[in-house]
Design an enzyme around this catalytic site. Structure first.
Site, mmCIF file in Angstrom:
data_model
loop_
_atom_site.group_PDB
_atom_site.id
_atom_site.type_symbol
_atom_site.label_atom_id
_atom_site.label_comp_id
_atom_site.label_asym_id
_atom_site.label_seq_id
_atom_site.Cartn_x
_atom_site.Cartn_y
_atom_site.Cartn_z
ATOM 1 N N CYS A 76 99.443 29.096 52.222
ATOM 2 C CA CYS A 76 100.703 29.840 52.101
ATOM 3 C C CYS A 76 101.431 29.509 50.806
ATOM 4 O O CYS A 76 101.777 30.400 50.025
ATOM 5 C CB CYS A 76 101.573 29.544 53.319
ATOM 6 S SG CYS A 76 103.253 30.138 53.159
ATOM 7 N N CYS A 81 101.018 33.463 50.854
ATOM 8 C CA CYS A 81 102.317 34.143 51.029
ATOM 9 C C CYS A 81 103.255 34.025 49.830
ATOM 10 O O CYS A 81 103.826 35.022 49.382
ATOM 11 C CB CYS A 81 103.057 33.570 52.234
ATOM 12 S SG CYS A 81 102.034 32.968 53.572
ATOM 13 N N LYS A 84 101.962 35.376 46.366
ATOM 14 C CA LYS A 84 101.744 36.807 46.609
ATOM 15 C C LYS A 84 103.076 37.566 46.637
ATOM 16 O O LYS A 84 103.253 38.580 45.986
ATOM 17 C CB LYS A 84 100.990 36.957 47.943
ATOM 18 C CG LYS A 84 100.730 38.340 48.468
ATOM 19 C CD LYS A 84 101.828 39.004 49.213
ATOM 20 C CE LYS A 84 102.336 38.374 50.447
ATOM 21 N NZ LYS A 84 101.495 38.468 51.613
ATOM 22 N N TYR A 218 94.685 43.229 54.406
ATOM 23 C CA TYR A 218 96.018 43.215 53.817
ATOM 24 C C TYR A 218 96.022 42.410 52.517
ATOM 25 O O TYR A 218 96.721 42.757 51.563
ATOM 26 C CB TYR A 218 97.075 42.730 54.822
ATOM 27 C CG TYR A 218 97.203 41.234 55.010
ATOM 28 C CD1 TYR A 218 98.013 40.478 54.170
ATOM 29 C CD2 TYR A 218 96.527 40.569 56.035
ATOM 30 C CE1 TYR A 218 98.139 39.112 54.344
ATOM 31 C CE2 TYR A 218 96.655 39.217 56.209
ATOM 32 C CZ TYR A 218 97.450 38.481 55.357
ATOM 33 O OH TYR A 218 97.562 37.131 55.525
ATOM 34 N N GLU A 222 97.408 44.100 49.199
ATOM 35 C CA GLU A 222 98.597 43.494 48.584
ATOM 36 C C GLU A 222 98.312 43.110 47.130
ATOM 37 O O GLU A 222 99.116 43.369 46.234
ATOM 38 C CB GLU A 222 99.024 42.254 49.366
ATOM 39 C CG GLU A 222 99.658 42.585 50.715
ATOM 40 C CD GLU A 222 100.065 41.353 51.516
ATOM 41 O OE1 GLU A 222 100.875 41.495 52.430
ATOM 42 O OE2 GLU A 222 99.572 40.238 51.231
ATOM 43 N N HIS A 487 125.107 51.683 58.484
ATOM 44 C CA HIS A 487 125.000 52.805 57.565
ATOM 45 C C HIS A 487 125.379 52.391 56.150
ATOM 46 O O HIS A 487 126.317 51.607 55.989
ATOM 47 C CB HIS A 487 125.953 53.915 58.043
ATOM 48 C CG HIS A 487 125.734 55.217 57.362
ATOM 49 N ND1 HIS A 487 124.571 55.956 57.520
ATOM 50 C CD2 HIS A 487 126.527 55.927 56.521
ATOM 51 C CE1 HIS A 487 124.669 57.056 56.803
ATOM 52 N NE2 HIS A 487 125.838 57.070 56.181
ATOM 53 N N GLU A 492 118.565 51.635 59.958
ATOM 54 C CA GLU A 492 119.374 52.502 60.810
ATOM 55 C C GLU A 492 118.542 53.654 61.373
ATOM 56 O O GLU A 492 118.760 54.100 62.501
ATOM 57 C CB GLU A 492 120.516 53.042 59.929
ATOM 58 C CG GLU A 492 121.367 54.107 60.547
ATOM 59 C CD GLU A 492 122.326 54.745 59.509
ATOM 60 O OE1 GLU A 492 122.025 54.698 58.296
ATOM 61 O OE2 GLU A 492 123.353 55.256 59.930
HETATM 62 C C1 LIG Z 1 96.603 36.011 49.703
HETATM 63 C C2 LIG Z 1 97.194 35.619 51.041
HETATM 64 C C3 LIG Z 1 98.431 36.088 51.392
HETATM 65 C C4 LIG Z 1 99.005 35.703 52.599
HETATM 66 N N1 LIG Z 1 100.230 36.195 52.922
HETATM 67 C C5 LIG Z 1 100.806 35.864 54.086
HETATM 68 C C6 LIG Z 1 102.096 36.342 54.428
HETATM 69 O O1 LIG Z 1 102.714 37.106 53.669
HETATM 70 N N2 LIG Z 1 102.635 35.947 55.602
HETATM 71 C C7 LIG Z 1 101.975 35.114 56.450
HETATM 72 O O2 LIG Z 1 102.509 34.776 57.508
HETATM 73 N N3 LIG Z 1 100.735 34.651 56.171
HETATM 74 C C8 LIG Z 1 100.142 35.002 55.011
HETATM 75 N N4 LIG Z 1 98.898 34.504 54.695
HETATM 76 C C9 LIG Z 1 98.197 33.650 55.679
HETATM 77 C C10 LIG Z 1 98.724 32.221 55.665
HETATM 78 O O3 LIG Z 1 98.721 31.705 54.358
HETATM 79 C C11 LIG Z 1 97.859 31.354 56.575
HETATM 80 O O4 LIG Z 1 97.770 31.976 57.836
HETATM 81 C C12 LIG Z 1 98.436 29.961 56.764
HETATM 82 O O5 LIG Z 1 98.562 29.300 55.531
HETATM 83 C C13 LIG Z 1 97.548 29.148 57.705
HETATM 84 O O6 LIG Z 1 98.062 27.856 57.842
HETATM 85 P P1 LIG Z 1 97.116 26.647 58.300
HETATM 86 O O7 LIG Z 1 98.014 25.491 58.464
HETATM 87 O O8 LIG Z 1 96.276 27.076 59.425
HETATM 88 O O9 LIG Z 1 96.122 26.414 57.074
HETATM 89 P P2 LIG Z 1 96.368 26.236 55.524
HETATM 90 O O10 LIG Z 1 97.743 26.604 55.123
HETATM 91 O O11 LIG Z 1 95.266 26.961 54.846
HETATM 92 O O12 LIG Z 1 96.235 24.675 55.278
HETATM 93 C C14 LIG Z 1 95.048 23.974 55.473
HETATM 94 C C15 LIG Z 1 95.031 22.792 54.531
HETATM 95 O O13 LIG Z 1 94.010 21.891 54.941
HETATM 96 C C16 LIG Z 1 93.310 21.443 53.788
HETATM 97 N N5 LIG Z 1 91.995 20.978 54.214
HETATM 98 C C17 LIG Z 1 90.915 21.711 54.561
HETATM 99 N N6 LIG Z 1 89.907 20.902 54.937
HETATM 100 C C18 LIG Z 1 90.366 19.629 54.821
HETATM 101 C C19 LIG Z 1 89.804 18.360 55.078
HETATM 102 N N7 LIG Z 1 88.563 18.236 55.528
HETATM 103 N N8 LIG Z 1 90.565 17.257 54.856
HETATM 104 C C20 LIG Z 1 91.830 17.363 54.387
HETATM 105 N N9 LIG Z 1 92.406 18.545 54.134
HETATM 106 C C21 LIG Z 1 91.686 19.670 54.358
HETATM 107 C C22 LIG Z 1 93.291 22.679 52.907
HETATM 108 O O14 LIG Z 1 92.993 22.385 51.563
HETATM 109 C C23 LIG Z 1 94.709 23.181 53.104
HETATM 110 O O15 LIG Z 1 95.579 22.523 52.209
HETATM 111 C C24 LIG Z 1 98.305 34.841 53.483
HETATM 112 C C25 LIG Z 1 97.039 34.364 53.138
HETATM 113 C C26 LIG Z 1 96.487 34.746 51.929
HETATM 114 C C27 LIG Z 1 95.124 34.240 51.559
#
Ligand SMILES: Cc1cc2nc3c(=O)[nH]c(=O)nc-3n(C[C@H](O)[C@H](O)[C@H](O)COP(=O)(O)OP(=O)(O)OC[C@H]3O[C@@H](n4cnc5c(N)ncnc54)[C@H](O)[C@@H]3O)c2cc1C
Length: 512
Positions: A76, A81, A84, A218, A222, A487, A492
């Site tokens: 994110c 997010c 983006k 999306y 986007e 309004h 609305e």
């Molecule tokens: C381009 C794009 C736009 C988006 N826009 C939106 C939006 O507008 N609104 C919205 O709600 N969602 C949006 N999302 C989705 C949103 O970003 C994700 O759903 C959200 O970040 C998921 O959170 P998470 O905690 O599951 O994982 P993540 O935020 O992906 O975090 C996981 C973390 O774990 C780390 N990791 C992985 N494996 C290991 C390991 N073995 N050891 C230690 N660390 C590790 C990763 O590097 C990462 O830092 C978007 C996604 C993308 C790709």
């Protein structure tokens, strides 16, 4: 402080006065170790620490194929997010600049966009968020380790540092919140060598130039939307349908608007190969699946947005007994985010069947932390999560798509109210409002409970967020009609819908 001592697989609370490293008594170092410092993992670890738990969070970013890296905060903050939405804002400002002249602003000289300036500003903001997260972890006494985590057993996590140093941590509970990463197609020669993904796009120092975006999720739309909006020649290659899982009438409005806005679409096409020419340009060959013909064009960049894979492969989950969906690679989770191993939990993008959205990951993480600390038994409610697609014409929705409502309730048991409206702001600037549309899907009988609410237009996220609360409270069409509008706003218009699709009447809103 009470510590948690264990026999081989049994638990009992003891009065150990402090935590010690894993030793002969089997005492754990932490109440909770969270693997993944993204939206969900950070929320969970901070909440747990605030509730008096001893917590460590591990976050490690594997560089993208192109070598792009970033800091703590997950998808994110770094590659989702936040960058983006900021780049979407850059595109909206371009449109606003055009509007501005109609509103009397005199802009002398040609208007152009500088990628470098935008990217630098966005990247600086992201870095400030990385820093903010680190400070918050410190303030809340969460131990942050920039290491790659994997499971050794159900209470032991192996930490591997960038320098290759290994250590282990022990914890009563372990949370997996490792998110996902973009997929590359493996069957398209040149795709990996010459393509980028959303993990790279936001960190590019130079403009991607003429870009082919492959995919119609999306994320694809986007990215294509803001690239078009800042003036880049942008093409989207779509294999089947855009915005799968969303209401398809609304998806059609979004892509129609994009086409009118300047994004080119290659419908029903699949990429075949990507080759780098001596000029440095990328020659893409694709097949038009309707005619069977191969076509070719050259681009400066090819952005793959063909789906995401959960980060579960290197965690050694299955050896510890955590069951995965073999097809999706996601972790099977219960309503309480539990996995098949009792003290191991998973949520966010790695959870099978979970929405891939930041707010759901954050909320699920906080609730899990509270349950683990014995503060509540409240479960995350994943029903009817609102969302918005930040395309040039934004699309916000909550609840069921019209086709899904028909499938669940039957066509005769639902009533769909709709309206084509014109945002007031579009009038003076003479902007095309032909795809600004509202759809409210209701039960047909009684008070007509709202099953789905859909909106395309300016600030769709802001509009949808407000109505999502009404939706959560079980709003009916009667409630909607009883709501007094503000309004003159676009929101609305939602309170005024009264033409049903079934009536066949013209749904175009006239007058103010
Ligand atoms: C381009 C794009 C736009 C988006 N826009 C939106 C939006 O507008 N609104 C919205 O709600 N969602 C949006 N999302 C989705 C949103 O970003 C994700 O759903 C959200 O970040 C998921 O959170 P998470 O905690 O599951 O994982 P993540 O935020 O992906 O975090 C996981 C973390 O774990 C780390 N990791 C992985 N494996 C290991 C390991 N073995 N050891 C230690 N660390 C590790 C990763 O590097 C990462 O830092 C978007 C996604 C993308 C790709």
């Amino acid at each position: 402080m009470a510590a948690f001592c264990r026999g081989r697989y049994r638990w009992k609370r003891t009065n150990c006065s402090q935590f010690v490293t894993r030793n002969l008594t089997g005492t754990f170092e932490y109440h909770l170790v969270v693997i993944g410092g993204g939206s969900g993992g950070l929320a969970c670890s901070k909440e747990a620490a605030q509730l008096g738990q001893k917590v460590a969070v591990l976050d490690y970013v594997e560089p993208s194929v192109k070598g792009t890296k970033w800091g703590i905060g997950g998808t994110c903050v770094n590659v989702g997010c936040i960058p983006k939405k900021l780049m979407h804002q850059a595109a909206l400002l371009g449109t606003a600049l055009n509007d501005a002249q109609k509103y009397g602003w005199e802009i002398h000289g040609p208007i152009s966009h500088n990628w470098r300036t935008m990217a630098e500003a966005v990247q600086n903001h992201v870095r400030s968020l990385n820093w903010g997260h680190r400070v918050q972890l410190q303030d809340k006494k969460v131990k942050y380790l920039n290491v790659k985590g994997s499971l050794v057993d159900e209470h032991t996590v192996k930490c591997l540092s960038k320098a290759g140093k290994e250590e282990t941590l022990t914890a009563k509970n372990i949370v997996i919140a490792t998110g996902g990463r973009p997929k590359y197609p493996t069957h398209v020669p040149g795709a990996i060598e010459h393509g980028i993904t959303s993990d790279d796009l936001f960190w590019l120092k130079e403009t991607p130039g003429k870009t082919l975006v492959v995919g119609a999720s999306y994320v694809a739309l986007e990215c294509a939307g803001f690239l078009t909006g800042i003036g880049l020649d942008t093409t989207v290659m779509v294999r089947s349908i855009p915005l799968r899982g969303f209401d398809q009438q609304m998806a059609g409005l979004v892509t129609d608007y994009m086409e009118a806005y300047g994004t080119k679409f290659c419908w029903r096409s699949v990429p075949k190969s990507v080759a780098k020419l001596s000029s440095g340009a990328l020659q893409v060959t694709w097949t038009d699946t309707q005619t069977g013909q191969d076509k070719q064009d050259t681009f400066d960049s090819v952005l793959w947005a063909v789906g995401r894979v959960p980060e579960t492969k290197s965690l050694n989950l299955e050896n510890v007994g955590v069951q995965l969906n073999q097809e999706s690679g996601k972790i099977f989770v219960g309503a309480d985010e539990s996995t098949s191993v009792p003290n191991i939990y998973a949520f966010g993008d790695v959870g099978e069947g979970r929405p891939e959205l930041t707010p759901t990951a954050i909320k699920a993480g906080k609730l899990l932390a509270r349950r683990l600390a014995g503060q509540t038994s409240e479960l995350m409610n994943y029903d009817s999560v609102p969302t918005t697609v930040f395309t040039p014409l934004e699309y916000g929705c909550v609840g069921l798509a019209e086709e899904e409502a028909e499938r669940r309730y039957g066509k005769d048991s639902i009533e769909v109210y709709h309206a084509f409206y014109k945002p007031l702001e579009f009038t003076v600037s003479e902007r095309d409002a032909s795809r600004c549309y509202i759809k409210v899907v209701c039960e047909r009988s009684g008070d007509q409970k709202i099953l789905g609410l859909h909106f395309t237009g300016p600030n769709a996220g802001e509009v949808t967020q407000g109505f999502a609360m009404g939706f959560r409270c079980g709003a009916t069409l009667t409630h909607l009609k009883e709501t007094v509008g503000i309004h003159p706003t676009c929101a609305e218009e939602l309170t005024k819908v009264n033409i049903s699709k079934r009536s066949g009447l013209d749904p175009t809103v006239t007058g103010c």
